[in-house]
Write a protein that holds these residues in place. Structure first.
Motif, PDB file in Angstrom:
ATOM      1  N   TRP A  90      40.569 -30.988  47.903  1.00  0.00           N
ATOM      2  CA  TRP A  90      39.209 -30.722  46.665  1.00  0.00           C
ATOM      3  C   TRP A  90      37.847 -30.366  46.806  1.00  0.00           C
ATOM      4  O   TRP A  90      37.456 -30.482  48.368  1.00  0.00           O
ATOM      5  CB  TRP A  90      39.298 -32.609  46.894  1.00  0.00           C
ATOM      6  CG  TRP A  90      37.835 -32.978  45.623  1.00  0.00           C
ATOM      7  CD1 TRP A  90      37.637 -32.414  44.268  1.00  0.00           C
ATOM      8  CD2 TRP A  90      36.415 -33.158  46.134  1.00  0.00           C
ATOM      9  NE1 TRP A  90      37.218 -32.919  43.576  1.00  0.00           N
ATOM     10  CE2 TRP A  90      35.786 -32.950  44.795  1.00  0.00           C
ATOM     11  CE3 TRP A  90      35.998 -34.117  47.529  1.00  0.00           C
ATOM     12  CZ2 TRP A  90      34.623 -33.488  44.755  1.00  0.00           C
ATOM     13  CZ3 TRP A  90      35.304 -34.666  47.547  1.00  0.00           C
ATOM     14  CH2 TRP A  90      34.160 -35.043  46.283  1.00  0.00           C
ATOM     15  N   SER A  91      37.040 -29.752  46.498  1.00  0.00           N
ATOM     16  CA  SER A  91      36.239 -28.812  46.058  1.00  0.00           C
ATOM     17  C   SER A  91      35.219 -28.657  45.519  1.00  0.00           C
ATOM     18  O   SER A  91      35.539 -29.216  44.143  1.00  0.00           O
ATOM     19  CB  SER A  91      36.462 -26.776  46.734  1.00  0.00           C
ATOM     20  OG  SER A  91      37.159 -26.893  46.132  1.00  0.00           O
ATOM     21  N   TYR A  92      34.172 -28.167  45.542  1.00  0.00           N
ATOM     22  CA  TYR A  92      33.249 -28.721  44.140  1.00  0.00           C
ATOM     23  C   TYR A  92      32.413 -28.625  44.152  1.00  0.00           C
ATOM     24  O   TYR A  92      31.865 -27.291  45.457  1.00  0.00           O
ATOM     25  CB  TYR A  92      32.892 -29.956  43.407  1.00  0.00           C
ATOM     26  CG  TYR A  92      32.361 -30.233  44.564  1.00  0.00           C
ATOM     27  CD1 TYR A  92      30.920 -30.344  44.517  1.00  0.00           C
ATOM     28  CD2 TYR A  92      32.710 -31.051  46.213  1.00  0.00           C
ATOM     29  CE1 TYR A  92      29.838 -31.080  45.760  1.00  0.00           C
ATOM     30  CE2 TYR A  92      31.483 -31.841  46.615  1.00  0.00           C
ATOM     31  CZ  TYR A  92      30.509 -31.779  46.716  1.00  0.00           C
ATOM     32  OH  TYR A  92      29.580 -32.637  47.571  1.00  0.00           O
ATOM     33  N   ASP A 141      31.418 -20.401  41.144  1.00  0.00           N
ATOM     34  CA  ASP A 141      31.467 -19.403  42.460  1.00  0.00           C
ATOM     35  C   ASP A 141      32.052 -20.099  43.702  1.00  0.00           C
ATOM     36  O   ASP A 141      32.615 -19.142  44.555  1.00  0.00           O
ATOM     37  CB  ASP A 141      30.147 -18.261  42.629  1.00  0.00           C
ATOM     38  CG  ASP A 141      30.347 -16.794  41.312  1.00  0.00           C
ATOM     39  OD1 ASP A 141      31.147 -17.045  40.495  1.00  0.00           O
ATOM     40  OD2 ASP A 141      29.882 -15.968  41.361  1.00  0.00           O
ATOM     41  N   THR A 142      31.644 -20.656  43.735  1.00  0.00           N
ATOM     42  CA  THR A 142      31.061 -21.903  45.412  1.00  0.00           C
ATOM     43  C   THR A 142      32.974 -22.541  45.316  1.00  0.00           C
ATOM     44  O   THR A 142      33.466 -22.649  46.423  1.00  0.00           O
ATOM     45  CB  THR A 142      30.160 -22.641  45.291  1.00  0.00           C
ATOM     46  OG1 THR A 142      28.766 -21.987  45.296  1.00  0.00           O
ATOM     47  CG2 THR A 142      30.554 -23.577  46.409  1.00  0.00           C
ATOM     48  N   VAL A 143      32.499 -23.627  44.549  1.00  0.00           N
ATOM     49  CA  VAL A 143      34.436 -23.656  44.766  1.00  0.00           C
ATOM     50  C   VAL A 143      35.127 -22.310  44.031  1.00  0.00           C
ATOM     51  O   VAL A 143      36.516 -22.993  45.480  1.00  0.00           O
ATOM     52  CB  VAL A 143      34.521 -24.989  42.735  1.00  0.00           C
ATOM     53  CG1 VAL A 143      34.141 -23.749  41.664  1.00  0.00           C
ATOM     54  CG2 VAL A 143      36.005 -25.373  43.320  1.00  0.00           C
ATOM     55  N   LEU A 144      35.048 -21.177  43.908  1.00  0.00           N
ATOM     56  CA  LEU A 144      36.261 -20.101  43.716  1.00  0.00           C
ATOM     57  C   LEU A 144      36.409 -19.319  44.102  1.00  0.00           C
ATOM     58  O   LEU A 144      37.663 -19.493  44.935  1.00  0.00           O
ATOM     59  CB  LEU A 144      36.280 -19.807  42.463  1.00  0.00           C
ATOM     60  CG  LEU A 144      35.833 -19.715  40.931  1.00  0.00           C
ATOM     61  CD1 LEU A 144      36.006 -18.606  40.133  1.00  0.00           C
ATOM     62  CD2 LEU A 144      37.468 -20.492  40.083  1.00  0.00           C
ATOM     63  N   ASP A 202      39.929 -19.562  47.109  1.00  0.00           N
ATOM     64  CA  ASP A 202      40.724 -18.604  47.444  1.00  0.00           C
ATOM     65  C   ASP A 202      40.497 -18.335  49.286  1.00  0.00           C
ATOM     66  O   ASP A 202      41.563 -18.332  49.838  1.00  0.00           O
ATOM     67  CB  ASP A 202      39.858 -17.585  47.703  1.00  0.00           C
ATOM     68  CG  ASP A 202      40.198 -17.012  46.001  1.00  0.00           C
ATOM     69  OD1 ASP A 202      41.013 -16.893  45.611  1.00  0.00           O
ATOM     70  OD2 ASP A 202      38.804 -16.001  45.554  1.00  0.00           O
ATOM     71  N   ALA A 203      39.241 -19.523  50.158  1.00  0.00           N
ATOM     72  CA  ALA A 203      39.903 -19.402  51.277  1.00  0.00           C
ATOM     73  C   ALA A 203      40.943 -20.435  52.163  1.00  0.00           C
ATOM     74  O   ALA A 203      41.453 -19.917  52.972  1.00  0.00           O
ATOM     75  CB  ALA A 203      38.184 -19.986  51.901  1.00  0.00           C
ATOM     76  N   ASP A 204      40.956 -21.669  51.045  1.00  0.00           N
ATOM     77  CA  ASP A 204      42.217 -22.328  51.195  1.00  0.00           C
ATOM     78  C   ASP A 204      43.542 -21.584  50.979  1.00  0.00           C
ATOM     79  O   ASP A 204      44.425 -22.166  51.555  1.00  0.00           O
ATOM     80  CB  ASP A 204      42.224 -23.086  50.421  1.00  0.00           C
ATOM     81  CG  ASP A 204      40.926 -24.696  50.843  1.00  0.00           C
ATOM     82  OD1 ASP A 204      40.282 -24.738  52.059  1.00  0.00           O
ATOM     83  OD2 ASP A 204      40.685 -25.541  50.085  1.00  0.00           O
ATOM     84  N   ALA A 205      43.986 -20.686  49.907  1.00  0.00           N
ATOM     85  CA  ALA A 205      44.771 -20.083  49.802  1.00  0.00           C
ATOM     86  C   ALA A 205      45.185 -18.600  50.993  1.00  0.00           C
ATOM     87  O   ALA A 205      46.237 -18.908  51.315  1.00  0.00           O
ATOM     88  CB  ALA A 205      44.590 -18.947  48.631  1.00  0.00           C
ATOM     89  N   TYR A 216      31.488 -28.413  39.463  1.00  0.00           N
ATOM     90  CA  TYR A 216      32.713 -28.348  39.035  1.00  0.00           C
ATOM     91  C   TYR A 216      33.235 -28.865  40.420  1.00  0.00           C
ATOM     92  O   TYR A 216      33.244 -28.102  40.964  1.00  0.00           O
ATOM     93  CB  TYR A 216      32.101 -26.659  39.087  1.00  0.00           C
ATOM     94  CG  TYR A 216      31.771 -25.738  37.963  1.00  0.00           C
ATOM     95  CD1 TYR A 216      32.067 -25.342  36.774  1.00  0.00           C
ATOM     96  CD2 TYR A 216      30.132 -25.799  37.966  1.00  0.00           C
ATOM     97  CE1 TYR A 216      31.284 -25.118  35.575  1.00  0.00           C
ATOM     98  CE2 TYR A 216      29.530 -25.609  37.045  1.00  0.00           C
ATOM     99  CZ  TYR A 216      29.629 -24.878  36.201  1.00  0.00           C
ATOM    100  OH  TYR A 216      29.478 -24.222  34.992  1.00  0.00           O
ATOM    101  N   PRO A 217      34.018 -29.328  39.824  1.00  0.00           N
ATOM    102  CA  PRO A 217      35.028 -29.818  40.812  1.00  0.00           C
ATOM    103  C   PRO A 217      36.521 -29.058  40.402  1.00  0.00           C
ATOM    104  O   PRO A 217      36.725 -28.621  39.105  1.00  0.00           O
ATOM    105  CB  PRO A 217      35.004 -31.469  40.380  1.00  0.00           C
ATOM    106  CG  PRO A 217      35.434 -31.668  38.696  1.00  0.00           C
ATOM    107  CD  PRO A 217      34.225 -30.422  38.817  1.00  0.00           C
TER     108      PRO A 217
END
Length: 203
Positions: A14-16, A43-46, A50-53, A183-184
């Motif tokens: 989960w990120s936001y 952009d922060t959540v995207l 990406d970093a998690d991927a 933006y969650p």
């Protein structure tokens, strides 16, 4: 005959991205602050997704190279050979590297010489297509002990499930006289084909 193997993807991330814009601040601004902050929050959540991927590449069991030691052209040919031996499809292959590692390959004639690249020049320090793979550079690859976990993979190596796309929640808060927007995103990743990915340990 082909067989199917069950793959489980845990939806465990989960990120936001969020901000609060005060009424006064927005009223006296010379620009549309809400639009600017909305894009920044999204952009922060995207970037986090990406970093998690990219961190998922650290789960590949097959490893080439040594942490914090420059990858060689032989290392590159090695993963291409392994992909070919494992019948990884020729299309949708990717190489993802940290800029510190990527820049080392621009010192190789086989990368920058037009004779090897079908007369395609290097204009923006981007390798593009080479050896049947698309090469990408990003500072978001996972850090190793000293270097970085670069990787090569096919599109089918990792799967993603997104239960909630990042879309705006808006609250006009009278107590703080501010518009609050978040933006969650709720999602998860999982390895689907281990032989379709290789860690490329290096700089």
């Amino acid at each position: 005959a082909p067989t199917e193997t069950k793959a489980t993807i845990a939806i465990n991330k989960w990120s936001y991205g969020a901000f609060a814009l005060e009424v006064y601040e927005n009223a006296v601004a010379a620009k549309d602050l809400e639009a600017l902050y909305r894009q920044s929050a999204l952009d922060t959540v995207l970037v986090k997704i990406d970093a998690d991927a990219l961190a998922e590449a650290d789960n590949f069991s097959q490893t080439i190279g040594t942490d914090n030691v420059n990858l060689t052209w032989d290392n590159v040919l090695e993963f291409v050979e392994e992909f070919d031996k494992d019948n990884v499809p020729d299309d949708m292959r990717n190489v993802v590297m940290h800029p510190t590692q990527m820049i080392e390959f621009f010192k190789l004639d086989v990368v920058i010489n037009n004779l090897y690249r079908a007369a395609t020049p290097i204009n923006r320090m981007e390798i593009g297509e080479l050896l049947g793979a698309t090469w990408w550079k990003t500072s978001q690859v996972k850090a190793g002990a000293s270097g970085h976990v670069n990787f090569a993979c096919h599109k089918e190596s990792v799967g993603v499930v997104v239960r909630r796309q990042p879309s705006a929640w808006v609250l006009d808060d009278p107590d703080t006289q501010a518009r609050k927007i978040v933006y969650p995103a709720i999602y998860g990743f999982g390895e689907l084909r281990d032989d379709h990915g290789h860690e490329l340990l290096g700089l």
